[in-house]
Structures are given as structure tokens and as C-alpha cells.
Scaffold this active site. Sequence first.
Site, PDB file in Angstrom:
ATOM      1  N   PHE A   1      -3.048  -0.287   7.282  1.00 38.55           N
ATOM      2  CA  PHE A   1      -3.646  -1.620   7.167  1.00 38.55           C
ATOM      3  C   PHE A   1      -4.820  -1.630   6.188  1.00 38.55           C
ATOM      4  O   PHE A   1      -4.877  -0.837   5.260  1.00 38.55           O
ATOM      5  CB  PHE A   1      -4.024  -2.168   8.544  1.00 38.55           C
TER       6      PHE A   1
ATOM      7  N   ALA B   1      -2.940   1.668  12.768  1.00 38.42           N
ATOM      8  CA  ALA B   1      -4.367   1.619  12.453  1.00 38.42           C
ATOM      9  C   ALA B   1      -5.089   0.475  13.141  1.00 38.42           C
ATOM     10  O   ALA B   1      -6.304   0.505  13.271  1.00 38.42           O
ATOM     11  CB  ALA B   1      -4.576   1.514  10.947  1.00 38.42           C
TER      12      ALA B   1
ATOM     13  N   THR C   1       3.985   1.528  -0.911  1.00 36.49           N
ATOM     14  CA  THR C   1       4.729   1.555  -2.171  1.00 36.49           C
ATOM     15  C   THR C   1       3.864   2.125  -3.290  1.00 36.49           C
ATOM     16  O   THR C   1       4.320   2.958  -4.091  1.00 36.49           O
ATOM     17  CB  THR C   1       5.214   0.144  -2.532  1.00 36.49           C
TER      18      THR C   1
ATOM     19  N   TRP D   1       6.981  -0.737  -7.862  1.00 32.26           N
ATOM     20  CA  TRP D   1       8.137  -1.241  -7.123  1.00 32.26           C
ATOM     21  C   TRP D   1       9.330  -1.389  -8.062  1.00 32.26           C
ATOM     22  O   TRP D   1      10.444  -0.993  -7.746  1.00 32.26           O
ATOM     23  CB  TRP D   1       7.800  -2.579  -6.470  1.00 32.26           C
TER      24      TRP D   1
ATOM     25  N   ARG E   1       2.622   8.710   7.067  1.00 31.61           N
ATOM     26  CA  ARG E   1       2.953   8.630   8.490  1.00 31.61           C
ATOM     27  C   ARG E   1       4.442   8.353   8.669  1.00 31.61           C
ATOM     28  O   ARG E   1       5.105   7.844   7.773  1.00 31.61           O
ATOM     29  CB  ARG E   1       2.162   7.492   9.154  1.00 31.61           C
TER      30      ARG E   1
ATOM     31  N   LYS F   1       0.822  -1.215   0.000  1.00 37.65           N
ATOM     32  CA  LYS F   1       0.000   0.000   0.000  1.00 37.65           C
ATOM     33  C   LYS F   1       0.857   1.267   0.000  1.00 37.65           C
ATOM     34  O   LYS F   1       0.605   2.191  -0.780  1.00 37.65           O
ATOM     35  CB  LYS F   1      -0.933  -0.008   1.216  1.00 37.65           C
TER      36      LYS F   1
ATOM     37  N   PHE G   1       2.855  -8.638  -9.624  1.00 33.04           N
ATOM     38  CA  PHE G   1       4.044  -9.453  -9.414  1.00 33.04           C
ATOM     39  C   PHE G   1       4.363 -10.188 -10.718  1.00 33.04           C
ATOM     40  O   PHE G   1       3.471 -10.447 -11.532  1.00 33.04           O
ATOM     41  CB  PHE G   1       3.828 -10.455  -8.280  1.00 33.04           C
TER      42      PHE G   1
ATOM     43  N   LYS H   1       7.551  -6.502  10.387  1.00 31.87           N
ATOM     44  CA  LYS H   1       7.138  -5.875   9.138  1.00 31.87           C
ATOM     45  C   LYS H   1       8.265  -5.190   8.387  1.00 31.87           C
ATOM     46  O   LYS H   1       8.255  -5.099   7.165  1.00 31.87           O
ATOM     47  CB  LYS H   1       6.017  -4.871   9.441  1.00 31.87           C
TER      48      LYS H   1
END
Length: 555
Positions: free
Chosen positions: A301, A273, A73, A409, A94, A71, A381, A105
Site C-alpha cells: 500500500f 500492510a 509492476t 507495463w 510478498r 507499485k 499512462f 484487487k
Amino acid sequence: MKTDIKIAQEAELLHIKKIAEMLGADEEDIELYGKYKAKFSEEFIDKIKSYKDGKLVLVTAINPTPAGEGKTTVTVGLGEALGRLKVKSTIVLREPSLGPCFGVKGGAAGGGYAQVVPMEDLNLHFTGDFHAITSANNLLAAMLDNHIHQGNILNIDPKQVTWKRCLDMNDRALRDIVIGLGSKANGQVREDHFIITVASEIMAILCLASDFEDLKSRLSKIIVAYTYDGKPVTAADLKAVGAMAALLKDAFKPNLVQTVENTPVIVHGGPFANIAHGCNSLIATKTALKLCDVVVTEAGFGADLGAEKFFDIKCRQGGLKPDAVVLVATVRALKYNGGVPKDGLKTENLNALKKGIVNLEKHIENLNKYKVPVVVTLNRFSDDTDAELDYVKGFCESHGCRFALSDVWEKGGEGGLELAHKVLQTLDEDASLFEPLYPSEMPVEEKIETVCREIYGASSVSYSPEARNKLKKLEDDGFARFPVCIAKTQYSFSDNPSLLGRPEGFTVSVSDIYVSAGAGFIVVLTGNIMTMPGLPKVPAAEHVDVIDGRIDGLF
């Protein structure tokens, strides 16, 4: 493909003064933190208040899975793509917490060629905002315990102290502790608790305050304890507000950095979140809106947590009206929701995709309830097949959503051009009729049940006796108009992390309720959610090192 940290360290950064100039700010409008970081001055923020607002785009996602959704990215890549299209835009994010950086993470600066730099600074100490928030929180805790020790003029009941100390680290050993042991000089013996800094009320206050005077007003309203006769005791009662404000003076100013493609990024505040309200600061978002035609922000999230809290808490308190929502998904994550184990996600499986896409469907339905146009993007992907991509595209379009593939990405802004075009088309052609899910005057219990029923899909809500008693008291104390901030697992619509897809017929169990009077919302703890996470068996911290003077292993 190079690692994220390698890409970040090889990026050619512009001096932050050049980035500020892109937003119409000169050197006198910013406060430098070295060559590549700065804060906007209070005078500059006041000067631009009369400027016209740009458009606001929220990026959210389906429920997170071990397969990854990307998200942040996508948020960064979309901002980079808008820059390539010569749209005056900025990204608002954030600040990362050290908890995930050293836990499971990893960092929160995006990834690949869609990330924010300097990445190491952003993921670690940055400009010291989190340290200031932690210090202000713990100063209040120290003054509270000192007041009890020094005679307790306010008649505080030590068994009704509600204020918790905090630390920006995953440390399960601090969840429940006993303080004041030893001699009488060490203070009152009582149970105490730590929460992670990103779940603290100070963090929420910094992120929801409209200006510094509002920040001080909110600090004064913090309820830290109750007296023996049940009356609330506040930070103002303890005369702690001025000192706390002094610690937060610089932290309240939004931070300016850039992406690897030199796109401006405003980064400020960082509530989780799942256990907090999951959005960057209101002052950062409003500053960005005054400086740009399009602002891209994110909420933590899945949309059942971050987006719901963005709409029902942040937008309600800040008077924001989002113009579009981007909903991020991956084929892998949808197949995981359809029952495919993590090691089998690279193989085409249309049956599992069709079974798991109900998770995406529910998020689309939820976002439509806020009457904001939705664009769905698949973070692509290399092993996604054409059949899988075509199926998701057709599904989204049949549900009235624009659809775009994202490859940010690997390709940065170039990989987000399709998404950027769809977002701009949405902003031009689809009007947002945004409204919160529930009115402020709705009773608190109905607010909780509305979110659980409408957003999570629950059939009922159960309350512990303690939660039921606290619910009545906070209504009696005059907090009934506050929105609710529900703390829930991020992995499922339900409060059970193992229920994937689109569970139905479940009951949400509320274990505790308390008011964050300064933040202006009611916190509702569900299931087994904890406000102080723990480290995994193999924490990410084991792989972080400094080699030849450069940080390595953050990802």
C-alpha cells in the site's frame, strides 16, 4: 495490448535451475517444485551468510486509489531494467493472498510485461506456504480449546482467549462467531473470531524470524489467552510449538521464481500492510542481499503504511539499512486526490493535479524523515499529457528528489531503464543515513502518537476505554520496547478513507490494542479497520475459470 494472464502464459520460461545459476546457486542448493518454482535449501542459506551484502532499494507508493498506481509492476519492471543493464540484481516480493485474488484487487504478480511467472501458481496455491501458516495457526487454536475442554489445568479464562482462527479468504461471516454449540462433547461455548491469514501473528513471525531456531523461539512466546488472575498463557504453555514448527518447516524456506524476462525473483511471506506489517520475509531479503549487488523489494500500500512498517519494524528487527527508496505515483491518482472522479481522469486537468499532488508531497516529506534518498517515478499512462508530466517532474525536483518516468507495463525492462539509471545514480552519489522514526525506549503511547502525527499528519489520537486499559497492561507485562504496527485504512493518511489528498487537523481513533509477543510488535487498530475483509458485490472470483485446461480471468 494483451491481457496480463495472456502475456504470462505466452512467456518463455527458463528452467528454475537456470534462474538459480544466475544467483550463484546450483541444483543442490535448491529444492524443486516442478520446472519453474523452487525453494532455497537451509544449507545454502547458511553457506552464504558470510557473503557481503548488496544495496537495498525499497519501492513504495502514494495512497492507493481506484485509478491504480502499479507499485508491484514498477518493482518488477525496475528489476528487469537492472538486468538489462547487466547489474547483478534480484526482486524480492510478498506472496499474494487469495483474499484480493478473488475479491476486488486481483492478483499481485505485477502486470503487463513486468510480472512474475508462473503467474497462476503465484496467485493461487504457489508452494503451499500460506496453507502451512493457516494450519499452524489453527492447530494452536484447536489445542487451546482442547486444553480448556480437557480440564483446563492452566486455569484459562474462556472470556480472555485472544488467539483467533484464520483463513486465507475474504469471508465476513466468520468475523464474529460462537463455537462449542451442541453437546458437552463439542467443547466450551464461547465467542470466537476469524482473521485473514495474512493478518495472523504466525505470518508475521515467519516473516520476521532470522532463522529456524528464532522462528521456534517466537512461536513459543505467542500469547493465546489469559488466566482468571490475568496471567498470560503462551503457545509454549500449551506444548504446541514443536508441532507448529513441523508444519512450518518447508514454508520457512524462501521461494525462487522469475519474471517474463527471466529476471530472478524471490517471493516469500505475505502480510497485508493495512492490517499487518506489509513486508516480505526477512530471511528472503537477507538471502537476496548476499546474492546480488542490488536488491529491489516492495512494501504494501502507501508509504504511510508499508514503508513506515518496513523501516520501523522490519529494518529495526532485522538490522537492515535501506540505501534508496522509489516512490511510485500516477498522474491519474494525483488528479483523483485533487477531486476528479474516476470517469474523468483521462482528461488533462492541471488544476486538479496541483491540488492532488499534496498527497505525493506528504509522502516525500515522510520518507525524508528516515534519511534515505528518494527517487520519484510516474507510472505513465497513454492519456497523460506532456504538461501534466512536466509539472510533476518539476515538482519532484524542486523537492530534492530525482525523477523518472516508468513505462514497464507496456515495455517491460526497456520501459524501466530511465528509472534504473536514476536509481543507480542515487546509489552511487547519495548516502543513506537511515534511522527509524522513533527509538525503542520511547513509551508506547508516544510511539503511536509519533507515527500518527509525523507520518499521517494527525493533530491528536483518541483511545477507547478498552484500548487505554490494554495499553497499560501490555506496558506492565514488559512489552513497552516493542515497535507499533498500526492497522489503518490504506486510502487516506487519516483513519477515514474518504479524506483524500493531505488531510490535516484530524484525530486518529484507536479502538483496540494488543501485543503480538512472538512477532515482536504491538498491534494498534484504528477507525473501522477489520482484520477479516469481505467480498464485494461482484467478486473477482466470478470471472475466474479453467478453459481448455488453462486458468483464465485472474485479472
